[in-house]
Design a protein around this motif. Structure first.
Motif, short mmCIF file in Angstrom:
data_model
loop_
_atom_site.label_atom_id
_atom_site.label_comp_id
_atom_site.label_asym_id
_atom_site.label_seq_id
_atom_site.Cartn_x
_atom_site.Cartn_y
_atom_site.Cartn_z
N VAL A 1 1.56 -1.23 -0.36
CA VAL A 1 0.59 -0.13 -0.06
C VAL A 1 0.88 1.02 -0.11
O VAL A 1 1.84 0.98 0.60
CB VAL A 1 -0.81 0.69 1.56
CG1 VAL A 1 -2.02 1.45 1.82
CG2 VAL A 1 -1.83 -1.25 0.81
N VAL A 2 0.73 2.00 -1.02
CA VAL A 2 1.83 3.38 -1.20
C VAL A 2 0.48 4.37 -1.60
O VAL A 2 -0.31 4.90 -1.99
CB VAL A 2 2.32 3.52 -2.81
CG1 VAL A 2 3.34 4.62 -2.05
CG2 VAL A 2 2.87 1.85 -2.15
N LEU A 3 1.03 5.30 -0.21
CA LEU A 3 0.18 6.87 0.31
C LEU A 3 1.18 7.93 -1.06
O LEU A 3 2.53 8.19 -0.57
CB LEU A 3 -0.29 6.80 1.24
CG LEU A 3 -0.51 8.50 1.60
CD1 LEU A 3 -2.06 8.33 0.80
CD2 LEU A 3 -1.01 8.79 3.32
N CYS A 4 0.68 8.55 -1.75
CA CYS A 4 1.81 9.51 -2.68
C CYS A 4 1.21 11.53 -2.31
O CYS A 4 -0.40 11.21 -2.20
CB CYS A 4 0.60 9.31 -4.10
SG CYS A 4 1.89 10.58 -4.86
N HIS A 5 2.02 11.79 -2.04
CA HIS A 5 0.70 13.18 -0.96
C HIS A 5 2.72 14.30 -1.01
O HIS A 5 3.55 13.86 -1.27
CB HIS A 5 0.94 13.35 0.57
CG HIS A 5 0.98 14.13 1.03
ND1 HIS A 5 -0.48 14.36 0.61
CD2 HIS A 5 0.78 14.62 1.95
CE1 HIS A 5 -0.67 16.01 1.19
NE2 HIS A 5 0.29 16.33 2.53
N SER A 6 1.72 14.88 -2.58
CA SER A 6 2.52 15.84 -2.70
C SER A 6 3.10 17.14 -1.76
O SER A 6 3.91 17.79 -1.73
CB SER A 6 1.75 16.82 -3.89
OG SER A 6 0.63 17.62 -2.98
N GLY A 7 2.41 17.10 -0.28
CA GLY A 7 2.43 18.23 0.37
C GLY A 7 4.03 18.03 1.90
O GLY A 7 4.43 16.47 1.34
N SER A 8 4.37 18.57 2.77
CA SER A 8 5.73 17.95 3.29
C SER A 8 4.72 17.40 4.65
O SER A 8 5.23 16.88 5.36
CB SER A 8 6.25 19.58 4.22
OG SER A 8 5.81 19.88 4.93
N ALA A 9 3.36 17.68 4.89
CA ALA A 9 3.12 16.77 6.52
C ALA A 9 1.07 16.27 5.28
O ALA A 9 1.19 16.70 5.06
CB ALA A 9 2.84 17.56 7.18
N LEU A 10 1.28 14.52 6.09
CA LEU A 10 0.26 14.00 6.04
C LEU A 10 -0.67 14.72 6.94
O LEU A 10 -0.23 15.95 7.86
CB LEU A 10 0.20 13.00 6.41
CG LEU A 10 1.46 11.90 5.71
CD1 LEU A 10 0.61 10.42 6.25
CD2 LEU A 10 0.85 11.90 4.43
N VAL A 11 -2.91 14.95 6.71
CA VAL A 11 -3.55 15.30 6.98
C VAL A 11 -3.24 17.10 7.01
O VAL A 11 -3.32 16.99 8.48
CB VAL A 11 -4.55 14.78 7.95
CG1 VAL A 11 -4.45 13.84 7.77
CG2 VAL A 11 -2.65 14.27 9.44
N PRO A 12 -2.96 17.70 6.29
CA PRO A 12 -2.30 19.16 6.68
C PRO A 12 -3.17 19.67 7.45
O PRO A 12 -2.71 20.87 8.06
CB PRO A 12 -2.30 19.66 5.25
CG PRO A 12 -3.24 18.65 4.66
CD PRO A 12 -2.43 17.73 4.86
#
Ligand SMILES: Cc1cc2nc3c(=O)[nH]c(=O)nc-3n(C[C@H](O)[C@H](O)[C@H](O)COP(=O)(O)OP(=O)(O)OC[C@H]3O[C@@H](n4cnc5c(N)ncnc54)[C@H](O)[C@@H]3O)c2cc1C
Length: 252
Positions: A221-232
């Motif tokens: 399972v791979v989570l790809c996120h553009s920001g520096s922190a999850l759940v901004p």
């Protein structure tokens, strides 16, 4: 019960939508004073925080939905359709009615006009995939229908990875490719889904007990996120906890 006097003075309120905003209003609206007409393409409210669990099969749809018609027994009318135009001057809204044949494009969906004293617009927002090339082909998670499609697709991926034609020297690599799930977006929905999906994979690949033990070392399972922190949108300690918790599980 509505008295004849009340009937004469009731204001007509047209509510567009049957999501969180509209549902909250329907629940508390005083129908002795207000004639509530709900317009929405969806005839039920969805408790969205449970969608990720529905997509992975741990929650059934009936425990996370409520029919508009039963949310408040005194609602005047529910109309299954979409608002497609509002004339604020004339206090009129144009509604395109849902049609069972819409998907075949065989009929021109009928339109009706509704008059209102007050209009409540609670139509929510759309998933925005424009910034991510290719994401237009992905599955979404915003409605029960989305969760249903996702649930089926996840199950199919496990079957696809288990097929007997996955053989030869690159068998393990191919199984991994077929059972790797990429989630785009590290907001609450992506984070919840990543966690739920990982738990599901852990469960169904358990040696001797799960249905797919041979995929134990393949599912990713791979989570790809553009920001520096999850759940901004949350505070820093929660952002860090979300990341730690997913990493602890094994989400990439
Ligand atoms: C998977 C997931 C998990 C979530 N978890 C949480 C959580 O834990 N906590 C939290 O606070 N928030 C959560 N949210 C966010 C929350 O669901 C939204 O903030 C909330 O739904 C917004 O409410 P709304 O009434 O504005 O719109 P919505 O709830 O999206 O409702 C919009 C309604 O309008 C209808 N509609 C659309 N177009 C039209 C039209 N033209 N005419 C008439 N009707 C129309 C739709 O069918 C729908 O019924 C989550 C969202 C998702 C997707």
């Amino acid at each position: 019960k509505i008295t004849p006097e009340e009937e004469l003075t009731r204001k007509t309120v047209v509510v567009l939508g049957s999501g969180w905003g509209a549902h909250a209003l329907m629940k508390v609206a005083n129908c002795n004073k207000l004639r509530i007409i709900v317009v929405s393409p969806s005839n039920h409210f969805v408790f969205t925080p449970m969608l990720a669990s529905a997509a992975t099969g741990t929650v059934e749809y009936r425990s996370m939905t409520e029919a508009v018609r039963s949310a408040n027994g005194m609602i005047e009318e529910y109309i299954e359709g979409k608002a497609v135009g509002v004339d604020i001057g004339k206090k009129r809204v144009t509604v395109r009615l849902n049609s069972l044949l819409d998907q075949y494009g065989e009929t021109e969906p009928p339109e009706i006009e509704l008059e209102y004293d007050h209009l409540v617009v609670a139509v929510g927002c759309k998933v925005d995939v424009k910034g991510v090339p290719g994401a237009t082909n992905s599955l979404r998670l915003k409605s029960c229908d989305d969760a249903r499609k996702l649930r089926t697709a996840i199950g199919e991926c496990f079957e696809y990875a288990s097929r007997p034609d996955v053989s030869g020297a690159d068998r393990e690599e191919e199984r991994t490719r077929r059972s790797t799930f990429l989630i785009v977006g590290g907001g609450p929905t992506g984070v919840e889904l990543a966690g739920e999906l990982y738990d599901l994979a852990e469960d169904i690949t358990r040696p001797h007990k799960g249905s797919y033990p041979r995929l134990r070392n393949n599912v990713k399972v791979v989570l790809c996120h553009s920001g520096s922190a999850l759940v901004p949108q949350f505070e820093q300690p929660l952002q860090e906890e979300a990341l730690k918790s997913l990493r602890r599980k094994g989400v990439k």
